[in-house]
Design a protein around this motif. Structure first.
Motif, PDB file in Angstrom:
ATOM      1  N   GLN A  67      11.715 -13.224  24.276  1.00 30.62           N
ATOM      2  CA  GLN A  67      13.225 -13.676  23.972  1.00 30.62           C
ATOM      3  C   GLN A  67      13.488 -14.951  24.949  1.00 30.62           C
ATOM      4  O   GLN A  67      13.102 -14.764  26.001  1.00 30.62           O
ATOM      5  CB  GLN A  67      14.045 -12.579  24.539  1.00 30.62           C
ATOM      6  N   ILE A  68      13.745 -15.752  24.071  1.00 30.73           N
ATOM      7  CA  ILE A  68      13.832 -17.024  24.540  1.00 30.73           C
ATOM      8  C   ILE A  68      14.671 -17.334  25.665  1.00 30.73           C
ATOM      9  O   ILE A  68      14.639 -17.789  26.855  1.00 30.73           O
ATOM     10  CB  ILE A  68      14.174 -18.189  23.507  1.00 30.73           C
ATOM     11  N   GLN A  69      15.870 -16.356  25.764  1.00 32.12           N
ATOM     12  CA  GLN A  69      16.873 -16.380  26.813  1.00 32.12           C
ATOM     13  C   GLN A  69      16.382 -16.028  28.102  1.00 32.12           C
ATOM     14  O   GLN A  69      16.601 -16.575  29.181  1.00 32.12           O
ATOM     15  CB  GLN A  69      18.335 -15.454  26.291  1.00 32.12           C
ATOM     16  N   GLU A  70      15.442 -15.162  28.107  1.00 26.50           N
ATOM     17  CA  GLU A  70      14.685 -14.716  29.330  1.00 26.50           C
ATOM     18  C   GLU A  70      13.696 -15.579  29.793  1.00 26.50           C
ATOM     19  O   GLU A  70      13.868 -15.753  30.995  1.00 26.50           O
ATOM     20  CB  GLU A  70      14.128 -13.192  29.169  1.00 26.50           C
ATOM     21  N   ILE A 122      14.138 -18.851  29.283  1.00 27.08           N
ATOM     22  CA  ILE A 122      15.183 -19.704  30.143  1.00 27.08           C
ATOM     23  C   ILE A 122      15.607 -19.532  31.555  1.00 27.08           C
ATOM     24  O   ILE A 122      15.605 -20.342  32.236  1.00 27.08           O
ATOM     25  CB  ILE A 122      16.369 -20.200  28.927  1.00 27.08           C
ATOM     26  N   GLU A 123      16.053 -18.122  31.564  1.00 31.24           N
ATOM     27  CA  GLU A 123      16.450 -17.642  33.063  1.00 31.24           C
ATOM     28  C   GLU A 123      15.474 -18.061  34.197  1.00 31.24           C
ATOM     29  O   GLU A 123      15.874 -18.468  35.249  1.00 31.24           O
ATOM     30  CB  GLU A 123      16.467 -16.347  32.893  1.00 31.24           C
ATOM     31  N   GLU A 157      15.013 -22.177  34.115  1.00 38.99           N
ATOM     32  CA  GLU A 157      16.497 -22.834  34.850  1.00 38.99           C
ATOM     33  C   GLU A 157      16.430 -22.590  36.426  1.00 38.99           C
ATOM     34  O   GLU A 157      17.065 -23.484  37.100  1.00 38.99           O
ATOM     35  CB  GLU A 157      17.723 -22.651  34.032  1.00 38.99           C
ATOM     36  N   GLN A 202      16.907 -25.672  23.588  1.00 33.75           N
ATOM     37  CA  GLN A 202      17.824 -25.006  23.193  1.00 33.75           C
ATOM     38  C   GLN A 202      18.047 -25.267  21.657  1.00 33.75           C
ATOM     39  O   GLN A 202      18.677 -24.758  20.603  1.00 33.75           O
ATOM     40  CB  GLN A 202      19.244 -24.834  24.072  1.00 33.75           C
ATOM     41  N   SER A 235      17.745 -11.100  34.163  1.00 27.32           N
ATOM     42  CA  SER A 235      17.622  -9.743  33.511  1.00 27.32           C
ATOM     43  C   SER A 235      16.973  -8.759  34.128  1.00 27.32           C
ATOM     44  O   SER A 235      15.840  -9.046  34.855  1.00 27.32           O
ATOM     45  CB  SER A 235      16.970 -10.102  32.254  1.00 27.32           C
TER      46      SER A 235
END
Lengths: 178, 178
Positions: free
Chosen positions: A4-7, A9-10, A13, A109, B27
């Motif tokens: 998952q891209i959001q993880e 990025i966590e 960043e 993004q 997460s």
């Protein structure tokens, strides 16, 4: 669990600020020590991370999205940061890394707004066909690899100072050049 | 270069904030993953660092300064943090680590005001005679070991996601259980 891209990025960043918190203001003894001849000191590792932001991860992502598998993306010189003269102070490097990483995350993004794009493929010059999600996972693990390298290089400085504790301290268990 | 307490403190005082910057808000996927059965997840590593502050480093320093080599200091249970139930949220653990570390650094500065004290000796239950400066170096390298462990555990999560890049990513080169 699927990538998952959001993880990703966590982690991406957090890396620059983490390194700044850990390294800014450290004595030269910590910043200049090495695991041996031909290995990188802490400051050179930050230089390599900056170089990756400039020429590796996002440029390759753009290349894949533009060219697909039609041609291999240019090779990345993993030692190019060592050519830079004179050496910049670590504080300046950490700031530069933070700035360029933030810009690259914004670009990421924008470029990968849709999970289907994670399956797009390109042509790595050595590996052959690679997927966008493999490139992005590798970017994250590349951060983790170099954080591990930084603490390993620093631990090396105290290899003899710890005396008999060395047998309990896993980070000292490998040979310095490994 | 001989061991200097001020340089050790530079690292000791940075570790908690570094870990908070890196880990707070991640997460559960990152915080709960492991290298295999019986290994620690990220949150358990922080629990172990807290336990070290409570029962290992400064208590042993006090013991050495009080008892010398007259009796061995009590053994440290490296798994005691796993007995705690229920598991606290990571944010709370990171805060606890920061607070207790700051207190311990203040105590350290109070106890070892003089470089001659670095040569004082005590009796480790397994190693025999140890010096204060060996204990303090080991405290620093222990931080570095567990930062390395944290990033290695996190990298494990993307072992298959990185595809062919695994051969370039040193952190993935060892077996998960190593």
């Amino acid at each position: 669990m699927p990538f998952q891209i959001q993880e990703a990025i966590e982690v991406l960043e957090r890396t620059p600020q983490t390194l700044e918190t850990f390294l800014a203001g450290l004595s030269d003894g910590w910043l200049a020590c090495r695991e041996g001849e031909g290995t990188w000191n802490v400051s050179e590792v930050i230089g390599h991370l900056i170089e990756g932001e400039k020429s590796n991860w996002v440029p390759r992502l753009e290349f894949i999205l533009r060219e697909g598998e039609s041609k291999p993306f240019p090779a990345f010189d993993r030692h190019s940061h060592l050519k830079e003269e004179p050496e910049k102070p670590i504080g300046q490097k950490l700031h530069e890394f933070k700035t360029i990483r933030a810009r690259n995350i914004a670009k990421l993004q924008e470029l990968v707004g849709d999970a289907r794009q994670l399956e797009r493929t390109g042509m790595h010059p050595a590996f052959g066909t690679v997927k966008v999600r493999e490139l992005l996972s590798a970017w994250v693990v590349h951060d983790l690899t170099h954080i591990a390298q930084i603490v390993r290089v620093m631990a090396e400085r105290y290899r003899t100072d710890v005396g008999p504790w060395s047998q309990y301290l896993g980070i000292l268990k490998k040979a310095p050049s490994e």
